[in-house]
Motif scaffolding. Structure first.
Motif, PDB file in Angstrom:
ATOM      1  N   GLU A 187      60.086  52.374  70.340  1.00  0.00           N
ATOM      2  CA  GLU A 187      60.815  53.110  69.290  1.00  0.00           C
ATOM      3  C   GLU A 187      62.283  52.706  69.352  1.00  0.00           C
ATOM      4  O   GLU A 187      62.952  52.905  70.370  1.00  0.00           O
ATOM      5  N   THR A 247      58.510  58.531  58.521  1.00  0.00           N
ATOM      6  CA  THR A 247      57.504  59.595  58.606  1.00  0.00           C
ATOM      7  C   THR A 247      58.144  60.927  58.978  1.00  0.00           C
ATOM      8  O   THR A 247      57.780  61.982  58.444  1.00  0.00           O
ATOM      9  N   GLU A 249      53.986  50.718  56.370  1.00  0.00           N
ATOM     10  CA  GLU A 249      54.877  50.173  55.356  1.00  0.00           C
ATOM     11  C   GLU A 249      55.182  48.691  55.573  1.00  0.00           C
ATOM     12  O   GLU A 249      55.498  47.970  54.625  1.00  0.00           O
TER      13      GLU A 249
HETATM   14  C1  LIG Z   1      62.420  61.099  52.437  1.00  0.00           C
HETATM   15  C2  LIG Z   1      61.099  60.388  52.277  1.00  0.00           C
HETATM   16  C3  LIG Z   1      60.095  60.958  51.506  1.00  0.00           C
HETATM   17  C4  LIG Z   1      58.869  60.307  51.358  1.00  0.00           C
HETATM   18  N1  LIG Z   1      57.853  60.941  50.684  1.00  0.00           N
HETATM   19  C5  LIG Z   1      56.602  60.443  50.778  1.00  0.00           C
HETATM   20  C6  LIG Z   1      55.472  61.201  50.329  1.00  0.00           C
HETATM   21  O1  LIG Z   1      55.591  62.349  49.884  1.00  0.00           O
HETATM   22  N2  LIG Z   1      54.227  60.629  50.440  1.00  0.00           N
HETATM   23  C7  LIG Z   1      54.050  59.387  50.981  1.00  0.00           C
HETATM   24  O2  LIG Z   1      52.911  58.923  51.080  1.00  0.00           O
HETATM   25  N3  LIG Z   1      55.102  58.664  51.428  1.00  0.00           N
HETATM   26  C8  LIG Z   1      56.356  59.164  51.364  1.00  0.00           C
HETATM   27  N4  LIG Z   1      57.412  58.456  51.868  1.00  0.00           N
HETATM   28  C9  LIG Z   1      57.164  57.121  52.452  1.00  0.00           C
HETATM   29  C10 LIG Z   1      56.511  57.267  53.824  1.00  0.00           C
HETATM   30  O3  LIG Z   1      57.178  58.274  54.553  1.00  0.00           O
HETATM   31  C11 LIG Z   1      56.548  55.970  54.605  1.00  0.00           C
HETATM   32  O4  LIG Z   1      56.113  54.886  53.813  1.00  0.00           O
HETATM   33  C12 LIG Z   1      55.623  56.067  55.838  1.00  0.00           C
HETATM   34  O5  LIG Z   1      55.948  57.217  56.590  1.00  0.00           O
HETATM   35  C13 LIG Z   1      55.741  54.815  56.664  1.00  0.00           C
HETATM   36  O6  LIG Z   1      55.132  54.992  57.908  1.00  0.00           O
HETATM   37  P1  LIG Z   1      55.238  53.826  58.978  1.00  0.00           P
HETATM   38  O7  LIG Z   1      54.632  54.343  60.228  1.00  0.00           O
HETATM   39  O8  LIG Z   1      54.748  52.574  58.409  1.00  0.00           O
HETATM   40  O9  LIG Z   1      56.827  53.616  59.173  1.00  0.00           O
HETATM   41  P2  LIG Z   1      57.906  54.619  59.760  1.00  0.00           P
HETATM   42  O10 LIG Z   1      57.448  56.024  59.738  1.00  0.00           O
HETATM   43  O11 LIG Z   1      59.183  54.311  59.079  1.00  0.00           O
HETATM   44  O12 LIG Z   1      58.011  54.197  61.278  1.00  0.00           O
HETATM   45  C14 LIG Z   1      58.594  52.967  61.655  1.00  0.00           C
HETATM   46  C15 LIG Z   1      58.959  53.064  63.114  1.00  0.00           C
HETATM   47  O13 LIG Z   1      59.365  51.797  63.617  1.00  0.00           O
HETATM   48  C16 LIG Z   1      60.579  51.940  64.359  1.00  0.00           C
HETATM   49  N5  LIG Z   1      61.207  50.631  64.396  1.00  0.00           N
HETATM   50  C17 LIG Z   1      61.742  49.918  63.387  1.00  0.00           C
HETATM   51  N6  LIG Z   1      62.122  48.699  63.825  1.00  0.00           N
HETATM   52  C18 LIG Z   1      61.814  48.646  65.147  1.00  0.00           C
HETATM   53  C19 LIG Z   1      61.939  47.640  66.146  1.00  0.00           C
HETATM   54  N7  LIG Z   1      62.449  46.434  65.903  1.00  0.00           N
HETATM   55  N8  LIG Z   1      61.527  47.939  67.398  1.00  0.00           N
HETATM   56  C20 LIG Z   1      61.001  49.167  67.698  1.00  0.00           C
HETATM   57  N9  LIG Z   1      60.860  50.140  66.777  1.00  0.00           N
HETATM   58  C21 LIG Z   1      61.237  49.873  65.510  1.00  0.00           C
HETATM   59  C22 LIG Z   1      61.292  53.055  63.605  1.00  0.00           C
HETATM   60  O14 LIG Z   1      62.341  53.621  64.341  1.00  0.00           O
HETATM   61  C23 LIG Z   1      60.126  54.011  63.392  1.00  0.00           C
HETATM   62  O15 LIG Z   1      59.819  54.717  64.551  1.00  0.00           O
HETATM   63  C24 LIG Z   1      58.655  59.061  51.991  1.00  0.00           C
HETATM   64  C25 LIG Z   1      59.666  58.483  52.757  1.00  0.00           C
HETATM   65  C26 LIG Z   1      60.879  59.138  52.912  1.00  0.00           C
HETATM   66  C27 LIG Z   1      61.945  58.513  53.782  1.00  0.00           C
END
Ligand SMILES: Cc1cc2nc3c(=O)[nH]c(=O)nc-3n(C[C@H](O)[C@H](O)[C@H](O)COP(=O)(O)OP(=O)(O)OC[C@H]3O[C@@H](n4cnc5c(N)ncnc54)[C@H](O)[C@@H]3O)c2cc1C
Length: 469
Positions: A42, A53, A433
């Protein structure tokens, strides 16, 4: 974490995708009686963990009983003009019930909700009680309870390492001391989001004015496209539209996460000159919120105003669509309102007089495309047009914030990272994402669902392949 340490699985990212992968892998291994070592990396400090998230309400477009909204797969194909990977979309559809059940099995309470306003979403959606924060906290707790690994904070993945044969062999990370360490692992899952937190990549791919986009939540600043770059460096292909983003109009007065003004179809939008610039009623809220965001950002110098009147208060459920911690700006006359907004009063009065004169009779019904429109003005308002003539008038100042990027890594339905020509790169997976899928417009409320689904699939699949090895 020591230099040269060996793990069975390294997961880059601690959001919905990374934690779903960690829990699924650990539990599948437990069933096999194995006790692997897992590292979840993280980039953020512990109190900011969870990426996008952590900050989302996490609308999930389906229910455990009914699965994914049956219109979604077709909508994704239609909006992307056939470019969104149809196999990935139908896998999401097939897996939605299991993904939602996975959440409830791991302590996340889901509340079923039906939109009281017109929406492309036809059925019920599920809202986690406590939003995405509850997903992060519950999955992190369940992962840690397995005793199979740790979350390493302020630890950023920098590049992938390869064996002589070309298999992914680990990750180079930069820890809180700034020093680089190599972690060895036969499998790596990239779950570290898009590049919304990286102004340089946004400018490279999204183009001019990208630097003007506000981040919709603080945690997305850690999503700097590192995973996309690392995978492309070793030959990964890409998918999703690299100049495409999801963006929304937010209240410009607040830094609160997700302060989205969803109510735009139920009033009018004007720019700093007091001119209308968009058909606010051209379609449902979830079919226009992104387009309104693009317009304010690209063509209105990042400043606009929503204006409504008592008609909105006659439908109290509409007030929840103004999701900000700031009160509306109110006035008894349009002139007074204009002065408070910093708009030339005569200009705003002229715009509203001309708009009011164009409104056609009919019943104002926010629950459907009511056809109550304007005639003879440009731009028109195609639905929900009512005359702004009942004080108090109210307004919200708007600017556009970026939520996530569309462009990412090419993956298959098992979460394996593919080269541009479709060959899986041994040992490398991606979920959430970071995996590109969307083009042109976002078929809403499926990003978190997608992260959980392909995180689960990747985690469980790696465990299966270890059993078969
Ligand atoms: C305010 C907001 C509202 C939203 N509303 C919705 C909704 O209602 N419904 C919906 O489906 N989606 C919604 N989304 C989009 C959704 O939240 C995201 O697309 C989804 O949570 C992505 O999940 P993820 O696990 O792929 O990425 P994330 O949850 O972004 O997690 C990425 C992780 O990687 C870490 N990271 C990044 N780079 C590195 C690195 N080089 N080394 C180590 N760690 C790293 C970050 O710190 C984080 O912990 C919303 C987003 C936001 C910000």
């Amino acid at each position: 974490m020591a230099q040269g340490e060996t793990f069975d699985l390294v997961i880059v990212g601690c959001g919905a995708a990374g934690l779903s992968a960690a829990v699924s892998f650990a539990e599948a291994e437990q069933k096999e009686g194995r006790s692997p070592r897992i590292a979840v990396l993280e980039a953020a400090p512990q109190d900011e963990r969870g990426g996008a998230t952590r900050w989302t309400t996490a609308g999930l477009r389906g229910t455990i009983k009914d699965g994914l909204d049956p219109f979604w797969v077709g909508l994704a194909a239609q909006l992307s003009k056939g470019l969104a990977d149809a196999d990935i979309c139908s896998t999401l559809e097939r897996e939605t019930r299991d993904s939602l059940t996975f959440l409830t099995d791991h302590g996340v309470e889901l509340i079923e909700h039906r939109s009281p306003i017109a929406a492309t979403m036809q059925g019920m959606i599920s809202l986690p009680n406590g939003g995405g924060h509850a997903i992060v906290e519950n999955l992190a707790r369940c992962f840690e309870a397995t005793g199979m690994g740790s979350i390493y904070y302020e630890t950023e993945a920098v590049r992938l390492t390869l064996s002589d044969a070309g298999r992914v062999a680990g990750v180079v990370v930069r820890g809180p001391d700034g020093l680089l360490k190599t972690l060895h692992a036969p499998s790596v899952i990239l779950a570290c989001g898009g590049f919304e937190g990286n102004a340089e990549m946004l400018t490279q791919y999204v183009g001019p004015k990208a630097c003007d986009l506000r981040l919709i939540a603080p945690g997305i600043k850690y999503n700097r496209g590192a995973g996309i770059r690392m995978a492309m460096d070793i030959g990964a292909g890409t998918a999703g539209q690299f100049d495409g983003i999801h963006a929304e109009a937010v209240d410009s007065r607040t830094d609160r996460a997700d302060a989205v003004i969803y109510g735009c179809p139920y009033g009018i939008l004007v720019n700093a000159e007091g001119q209308r610039f968009f058909d606010e009623g051209r379609d449902t809220m979830d079919a226009t919120f992104e387009l309104i965001g693009y317009e304010i950002w690209r063509n209105q110098n990042q400043a606009a105003f929503f204006i409504g009147d008592r008609h909105v208060h006659d439908h109290p459920h509409l007030l929840a669509l103004f999701d900000t911690d700031q009160p509306p700006i109110e006035a008894d006359t349009i002139e007074e309102l204009a002065l408070q907004l910093g708009i030339e009063p005569d200009a705003l009065v002229a715009t509203i007089d001309s708009y009011n004169g164009a409104v056609q009779p009919g019943e104002f019904d926010p629950a459907r495309l009511d056809g109550k429109c304007t005639v003879g003005i440009e731009p028109p308002k195609s639905n929900w047009a009512y005359p702004l003539d009942r004080a108090p008038f109210f307004a919200y100042p708007l600017t556009t914030a970026i939520t996530f990027t569309y462009g990412g890594i090419k993956t298959d339905t098992q979460g394996r990272v593919l080269t541009g020509t479709g060959t899986p790169i041994p040992g490398l997976y991606a979920a959430g994402e970071i995996a590109g899928l969307f083009y042109h417009e976002y078929p809403a409320a499926t990003s978190v669902l997608r992260a959980i689904t392909f995180g689960r699939i990747a985690g469980a699949g790696i465990s299966r392949s270890r059993a078969n090895a």
